[in-house]
Enzyme design. Sequence first.
Site, PDB file in Angstrom:
ATOM      1  N   ASP A  31      38.090  10.796  54.759  1.00  0.00           N
ATOM      2  CA  ASP A  31      37.470   9.595  54.360  1.00  0.00           C
ATOM      3  C   ASP A  31      37.328   8.920  55.718  1.00  0.00           C
ATOM      4  O   ASP A  31      38.099   8.883  56.525  1.00  0.00           O
ATOM      5  CB  ASP A  31      38.220   8.951  53.430  1.00  0.00           C
ATOM      6  CG  ASP A  31      37.588   7.775  52.795  1.00  0.00           C
ATOM      7  OD1 ASP A  31      37.302   7.794  51.754  1.00  0.00           O
ATOM      8  OD2 ASP A  31      37.262   6.745  53.512  1.00  0.00           O
ATOM      9  N   ASN A  84      36.937   7.292  41.340  1.00  0.00           N
ATOM     10  CA  ASN A  84      36.070   5.876  40.943  1.00  0.00           C
ATOM     11  C   ASN A  84      35.013   6.078  40.189  1.00  0.00           C
ATOM     12  O   ASN A  84      34.096   6.778  40.677  1.00  0.00           O
ATOM     13  CB  ASN A  84      36.001   4.954  42.141  1.00  0.00           C
ATOM     14  CG  ASN A  84      37.335   4.516  42.694  1.00  0.00           C
ATOM     15  OD1 ASN A  84      38.489   4.391  42.139  1.00  0.00           O
ATOM     16  ND2 ASN A  84      37.181   4.334  44.322  1.00  0.00           N
ATOM     17  N   HIS A  95      27.869   9.701  44.325  1.00  0.00           N
ATOM     18  CA  HIS A  95      27.994  11.282  44.434  1.00  0.00           C
ATOM     19  C   HIS A  95      29.373  11.456  43.961  1.00  0.00           C
ATOM     20  O   HIS A  95      30.146  11.043  44.814  1.00  0.00           O
ATOM     21  CB  HIS A  95      27.424  11.749  45.706  1.00  0.00           C
ATOM     22  CG  HIS A  95      27.404  13.189  46.000  1.00  0.00           C
ATOM     23  ND1 HIS A  95      26.331  13.941  46.302  1.00  0.00           N
ATOM     24  CD2 HIS A  95      28.435  14.119  45.647  1.00  0.00           C
ATOM     25  CE1 HIS A  95      26.683  15.208  46.331  1.00  0.00           C
ATOM     26  NE2 HIS A  95      27.795  15.407  46.080  1.00  0.00           N
ATOM     27  N   HIS A  97      32.932  12.161  43.499  1.00  0.00           N
ATOM     28  CA  HIS A  97      33.904  13.017  44.561  1.00  0.00           C
ATOM     29  C   HIS A  97      35.519  12.626  43.957  1.00  0.00           C
ATOM     30  O   HIS A  97      35.643  11.377  43.186  1.00  0.00           O
ATOM     31  CB  HIS A  97      33.742  12.199  45.781  1.00  0.00           C
ATOM     32  CG  HIS A  97      33.762  10.757  45.769  1.00  0.00           C
ATOM     33  ND1 HIS A  97      32.353  10.244  45.397  1.00  0.00           N
ATOM     34  CD2 HIS A  97      34.640   9.974  46.216  1.00  0.00           C
ATOM     35  CE1 HIS A  97      32.677   8.596  45.412  1.00  0.00           C
ATOM     36  NE2 HIS A  97      33.851   8.672  45.997  1.00  0.00           N
TER      37      HIS A  97
HETATM   38  P1  5GP Z   1      34.181   5.431  46.475  1.00  0.00           P
HETATM   39  O1  5GP Z   1      34.681   3.933  46.624  1.00  0.00           O
HETATM   40  O2  5GP Z   1      32.976   5.835  45.934  1.00  0.00           O
HETATM   41  O3  5GP Z   1      35.187   6.011  45.249  1.00  0.00           O
HETATM   42  O4  5GP Z   1      34.749   6.098  47.796  1.00  0.00           O
HETATM   43  C1  5GP Z   1      33.850   6.092  48.730  1.00  0.00           C
HETATM   44  C2  5GP Z   1      34.549   6.591  49.827  1.00  0.00           C
HETATM   45  O5  5GP Z   1      33.688   7.266  50.797  1.00  0.00           O
HETATM   46  C3  5GP Z   1      35.106   5.421  50.708  1.00  0.00           C
HETATM   47  O6  5GP Z   1      36.479   5.606  50.732  1.00  0.00           O
HETATM   48  C4  5GP Z   1      34.500   5.536  51.933  1.00  0.00           C
HETATM   49  O7  5GP Z   1      35.441   5.117  52.956  1.00  0.00           O
HETATM   50  C5  5GP Z   1      33.990   6.919  52.025  1.00  0.00           C
HETATM   51  N1  5GP Z   1      32.709   6.983  53.126  1.00  0.00           N
HETATM   52  C6  5GP Z   1      31.809   6.305  52.834  1.00  0.00           C
HETATM   53  N2  5GP Z   1      30.819   6.559  53.673  1.00  0.00           N
HETATM   54  C7  5GP Z   1      31.348   7.694  54.380  1.00  0.00           C
HETATM   55  C8  5GP Z   1      30.994   8.559  55.412  1.00  0.00           C
HETATM   56  O8  5GP Z   1      29.700   8.071  55.878  1.00  0.00           O
HETATM   57  N3  5GP Z   1      31.867   9.445  55.951  1.00  0.00           N
HETATM   58  C9  5GP Z   1      32.908   9.793  55.287  1.00  0.00           C
HETATM   59  N4  5GP Z   1      33.757  10.609  55.707  1.00  0.00           N
HETATM   60  N5  5GP Z   1      33.466   8.837  54.260  1.00  0.00           N
HETATM   61  C10 5GP Z   1      32.745   7.904  53.892  1.00  0.00           C
HETATM   62 ZN    ZN Z   2      24.455  13.239  46.823  1.00  0.00          ZN
END
Ligand code: 5GP
Ligand code: ZN
Length: 103
Positions: A31, A84, A95, A97
């Site tokens: 992340d 989430n 997307h 994850h």
């Molecule tokens: P969500 O909040 O959607 O469950 O988690 C998305 C996660 O993706 C966040 O913890 C954020 O820090 C991470 N993230 C967002 N953009 C990028 C990126 O470009 N590269 C990486 N490695 N992580 C990302």
């Molecule tokens: Zn995607």
Amino acid sequence: MSNDCIFCKIINGDFGTEFVYENEHCVVFKDINPKAPVHLLVVPRVHVESLNELEDKNLMGELLMAVKETTKKIGLKSYRVHINTGKEAGQEVFHLHIHILGK
Ligand code: 5GP
Ligand code: ZN
């Protein structure tokens, strides 16, 4: 693949992101904004927006097996996983994850 999806671009190799683990179903990478000493994301190669759009029940099994293989590979025995789903729950990237969080 969705053209405006950051994770699809990462999977496609557009940013040269290092994969901690990968197989035919998913990739795993760090992340960018870690919330724990170890913070990895397990991301399916197929673009599914969130758990709400999931249709392939086998996919989650593959993703959880990838959690197991990844943590085994890096020697992480204790960790949490979370997903989430939806903006109000904190989903920022649409997307699907799985977060792996450990020390
Ligand atoms: P969500 O909040 O959607 O469950 O988690 C998305 C996660 O993706 C966040 O913890 C954020 O820090 C991470 N993230 C967002 N953009 C990028 C990126 O470009 N590269 C990486 N490695 N992580 C990302
Ligand atoms: Zn995607």
